[in-house]
Write a protein that holds these residues in place. Structure first.
Motif, PDB file in Angstrom:
ATOM      1  N   ALA A  92       0.817  -1.217   0.000  1.00 14.66           N
ATOM      2  CA  ALA A  92       0.000   0.000   0.000  1.00 14.66           C
ATOM      3  C   ALA A  92       0.850   1.265   0.000  1.00 14.66           C
ATOM      4  O   ALA A  92       0.461   2.280  -0.589  1.00 14.66           O
ATOM      5  CB  ALA A  92      -0.943  -0.004   1.195  1.00 14.66           C
ATOM      6  N   GLU A 132      -6.329   1.592   4.986  1.00 14.74           N
ATOM      7  CA  GLU A 132      -5.819   1.523   3.611  1.00 14.74           C
ATOM      8  C   GLU A 132      -4.458   0.830   3.541  1.00 14.74           C
ATOM      9  O   GLU A 132      -4.023   0.425   2.467  1.00 14.74           O
ATOM     10  CB  GLU A 132      -5.709   2.932   3.022  1.00 14.74           C
ATOM     11  CG  GLU A 132      -7.050   3.568   2.687  1.00 14.74           C
ATOM     12  CD  GLU A 132      -7.843   4.043   3.901  1.00 14.74           C
ATOM     13  OE1 GLU A 132      -7.323   4.009   5.039  1.00 14.74           O
ATOM     14  OE2 GLU A 132      -9.006   4.436   3.696  1.00 14.74           O
ATOM     15  N   ASP A 180      -3.860  -2.025   4.298  1.00 17.64           N
ATOM     16  CA  ASP A 180      -4.082  -3.400   3.847  1.00 17.64           C
ATOM     17  C   ASP A 180      -4.466  -3.483   2.370  1.00 17.64           C
ATOM     18  O   ASP A 180      -4.771  -4.569   1.868  1.00 17.64           O
ATOM     19  CB  ASP A 180      -5.155  -4.070   4.710  1.00 17.64           C
ATOM     20  CG  ASP A 180      -4.644  -4.337   6.122  1.00 17.64           C
ATOM     21  OD1 ASP A 180      -3.426  -4.546   6.283  1.00 17.64           O
ATOM     22  OD2 ASP A 180      -5.459  -4.332   7.066  1.00 17.64           O
ATOM     23  N   GLY A 181      -4.443  -2.353   1.677  1.00 21.31           N
ATOM     24  CA  GLY A 181      -4.741  -2.365   0.246  1.00 21.31           C
ATOM     25  C   GLY A 181      -3.622  -3.030  -0.543  1.00 21.31           C
ATOM     26  O   GLY A 181      -2.466  -3.070  -0.110  1.00 21.31           O
ATOM     27  N   ARG A 223     -10.873  -2.709   6.840  1.00 23.23           N
ATOM     28  CA  ARG A 223      -9.646  -3.539   6.845  1.00 23.23           C
ATOM     29  C   ARG A 223      -9.916  -4.881   6.185  1.00 23.23           C
ATOM     30  O   ARG A 223      -9.162  -5.343   5.333  1.00 23.23           O
ATOM     31  CB  ARG A 223      -9.172  -3.799   8.281  1.00 23.23           C
ATOM     32  CG  ARG A 223      -8.331  -2.691   8.827  1.00 23.23           C
ATOM     33  CD  ARG A 223      -7.923  -2.882  10.275  1.00 23.23           C
ATOM     34  NE  ARG A 223      -7.650  -1.545  10.754  1.00 23.23           N
ATOM     35  CZ  ARG A 223      -6.495  -0.909  10.545  1.00 23.23           C
ATOM     36  NH1 ARG A 223      -5.489  -1.501   9.939  1.00 23.23           N
ATOM     37  NH2 ARG A 223      -6.356   0.333  10.931  1.00 23.23           N
ATOM     38  N   HIS A 258     -10.279  -4.601   2.473  1.00 20.45           N
ATOM     39  CA  HIS A 258      -8.974  -4.499   1.805  1.00 20.45           C
ATOM     40  C   HIS A 258      -8.247  -5.846   1.790  1.00 20.45           C
ATOM     41  O   HIS A 258      -7.548  -6.179   0.842  1.00 20.45           O
ATOM     42  CB  HIS A 258      -8.078  -3.472   2.505  1.00 20.45           C
ATOM     43  CG  HIS A 258      -8.404  -2.054   2.151  1.00 20.45           C
ATOM     44  ND1 HIS A 258      -8.297  -1.562   0.871  1.00 20.45           N
ATOM     45  CD2 HIS A 258      -8.839  -1.014   2.910  1.00 20.45           C
ATOM     46  CE1 HIS A 258      -8.654  -0.283   0.861  1.00 20.45           C
ATOM     47  NE2 HIS A 258      -8.988   0.067   2.090  1.00 20.45           N
ATOM     48  N   GLN A 259      -8.413  -6.607   2.864  1.00 19.68           N
ATOM     49  CA  GLN A 259      -7.699  -7.898   2.969  1.00 19.68           C
ATOM     50  C   GLN A 259      -8.381  -9.009   2.166  1.00 19.68           C
ATOM     51  O   GLN A 259      -7.826 -10.090   2.024  1.00 19.68           O
ATOM     52  CB  GLN A 259      -7.623  -8.344   4.443  1.00 19.68           C
ATOM     53  CG  GLN A 259      -6.754  -7.458   5.313  1.00 19.68           C
ATOM     54  CD  GLN A 259      -6.891  -7.782   6.800  1.00 19.68           C
ATOM     55  OE1 GLN A 259      -7.387  -8.843   7.182  1.00 19.68           O
ATOM     56  NE2 GLN A 259      -6.439  -6.871   7.649  1.00 19.68           N
TER      57      GLN A 259
END
Ligand code: TNX
Length: 504
Positions: free
Chosen positions: A60, A127, A129-130, A487, A490-491
């Motif tokens: 990220a 973000e 974890d993007g 989160r 994103h994950q």
């Protein structure tokens, strides 16, 4: 579409809640393109934790985040004078200090550094974890955290017998649970519907009972080769997770008997089962073939498992007489010891006199259990997994599409609002090794199903296992939990959007 503004997090916005948090809003640290990670000199394990942190932050941020022993504003250090406020840190405790100049983590052992990395990850915006680089202000809130677990054992159980999960799926599951400082993964490897671990000398266990058509409704075939299992053990160890293998006996053995009819009372073949009945199969206590089989299995599983525990099940043995159950358990206990492992069993096992080293896992919904209390009085440790609080396979509400409801429906507040030291008379704080949430797989058909039942309830059990009893607070927990919505998105982790949580 413009990207949403990335918000600064508060120092205490972490699950499980850290033991002590002292924010200093004037001391934020900003991770930048030149930030490096410095790890304890001469420690390969600390270096690997540093690499793990860098790997979490690189996608990220798009920053290089080199890891070395010479310099770096984020320092992961080992020191054994580790004691805070008179409390020893233990292997998993850590101290974290964030100032404008950098981040310093100190721990007595690499496991503590790893725990601190999980905290750091949560202190950054969701973000982080993007999967792709984005332009954002990667700010860590200033101040100090001093943290250590309440219990040494914080586990989650995955049933890969009713529905097999592949190595890749189990690893993905493991990656998500370590965020909550879970440190044991209990694998339920065998049951009536399937046998999921290759055993030397007994090939039909997996060829037949791990093959096509096995699992509930025949929808869960597959098994772990010895190489697969060894890979999983190593993957878990890199994340400071101990694998606890379970071979369920003397009940829950139909799959073994399908593969080897000599394990039945009269030696005749039994049919494979793909339904969800329990309590109908049993190994035969009065037959020597039984113990030859069990010894081979115990020897093999012990040899493949570096962790201290071997779980022998022992639950729901309704097809075994009380006398046979006692005979069987008394023959098997010394076998587990012979191969160097500490025995764990579901609490029914505590109906038999146990060595002090044995661990009983309480799973029922009653308000008292004599056997478990007696085992605790004799010095055995207990893992608390009451089904009405910790069973991840129970429905959230009456209309949940997945799950069972024999232990009731369990919403997030119900999985959070209980205390393991007050669950059973005679089983207080001192008797507890820890807590474990269990995910049985009768109704699961995919990793996403498993995640949907796990989140957001596992974080509740994880906080009970890690955080000081006095910090327990539902209002605070549900607010902190809300931050995991973005989160998990994103994950790529599925979760149930419980209406109790004010999702961000
Ligand atoms: C009880 S909990 C079982 C399992 C089932 C589970 C379903 C325990 C030790 N035994 O065989 O899968 O309920 O919730």
């Amino acid at each position: 579409m413009s990207e949403p503004a990335v918000q600064r997090r508060g120092l205490g916005d972490v699950i499980p809640r850290p033991a002590e948090v002292r924010p200093d809003p004037a001391a934020d640290f900003r991770i930048g393109t030149g930030t490096a990670i410095r790890t304890a000199p001469g420690s390969a394990a600390a270096r690997r934790v540093g690499e793990h942190l860098a790997a979490l932050l690189r996608p990220a941020t798009g920053f290089a985040l080199p890891v070395g022993e010479e310099s770096g504003a984020i320092a992961l250090l080992l020191d054994d004078g580790a004691e805070t406020d008179g409390e020893p840190d233990g292997d998993e405790g850590y101290r974290l200090e964030i100032t404008p100049e950098g981040v310093t983590v100190r721990a007595a052992a690499p496991a503590g550094l790893f725990a601190a990395v999980q905290t750091l990850r949560q202190l950054l915006p969701a973000e982080i974890d993007g999967a792709a680089p984005r332009d954002a202000d990667w700010v860590l809130p200033g101040g100090r955290i001093t943290d250590r677990p309440r219990f040494a054992y914080r586990g989650v159980m995955l049933d890969i017998a009713r529905r097999f999960f592949t190595v890749a799926e189990i690893e993905a599951y493991l990656d998500s649970v370590v965020q909550f400082k879970i440190n044991h993964l209990h694998l339920h490897l065998t049951d009536d519907q399937g046998w999921r671990l290759e055993i030397d000398g007994w090939p039909r266990l997996t060829e037949v009972s791990g093959g096509a058509g096995t699992g509930v409704d025949g929808a869960g075939p597959g098994y772990l080769t010895r190489a697969d299992y060894t890979e999983l053990v190593a993957y878990a160890a890199e994340r400071f997770v101990t694998i606890v293998p379970e071979i369920d006996m003397p009940g829950h053995v139909n799959a073994a008997q399908v593969a080897y009819p000599e394990l039945t009372a009269d030696g005749t073949a039994v049919a494979p089962r793909t339904d969800t009945e329990v309590g109908y199969s049993s190994l035969v206590a009065g037959k020597e073939e039984t113990y030859a089989f069990v010894e081979d299995v115990v020897r093999e599983v012990a040899a493949l498992t570096p962790g201290p525990y071997l779980h022998i099940g022992g639950d729901e043995a309704q097809a075994t007489t009380a006398e046979d159950y006692r005979t069987f358990i008394q023959r098997v206990l010394p076998l587990v010891a012979k191969y160097g492992k500490r025995v764990v069993g579901w609490h029914e096992m505590a109906g038999v006199e146990l060595p002090e080293t044995a661990v009983a896992q309480y799973w029922r919904i009653e308000a008292a259990d004599e056997g478990t209390a007696r085992a605790a009085a004799n010095g055995s440790k207990v893992i608390m997994s009451p089904a009405d609080r910790t069973y991840l396979d129970m429905k959230y509400t009456a209309d949940s599409p997945l799950g069972l409801d024999w232990a009731g429906v369990i919403d997030v507040e119900r999985s959070y609002d209980w205390d393991p030291a007050e669950r059973l008379p005679g089983v207080g704080e001192e008797a507890l090794l820890g807590v474990e949430a269990a995910l049985w797989a009768e109704t699961l058909r995919s990793l996403a199903d498993a995640q949907t039942m796990t989140y957001p309830r596992l974080p509740a059990v994880a906080e009970i296992g890690w955080s000081p009893r006095a910090s327990h607070d539902w209002e605070s927990f549900r607010r902190r939990l809300a931050a995991f919505g973005p989160r998990w998105r994103h994950q790529g982790v599925a979760f149930h959007p419980s209406p109790e949580i004010p999702w961000a």
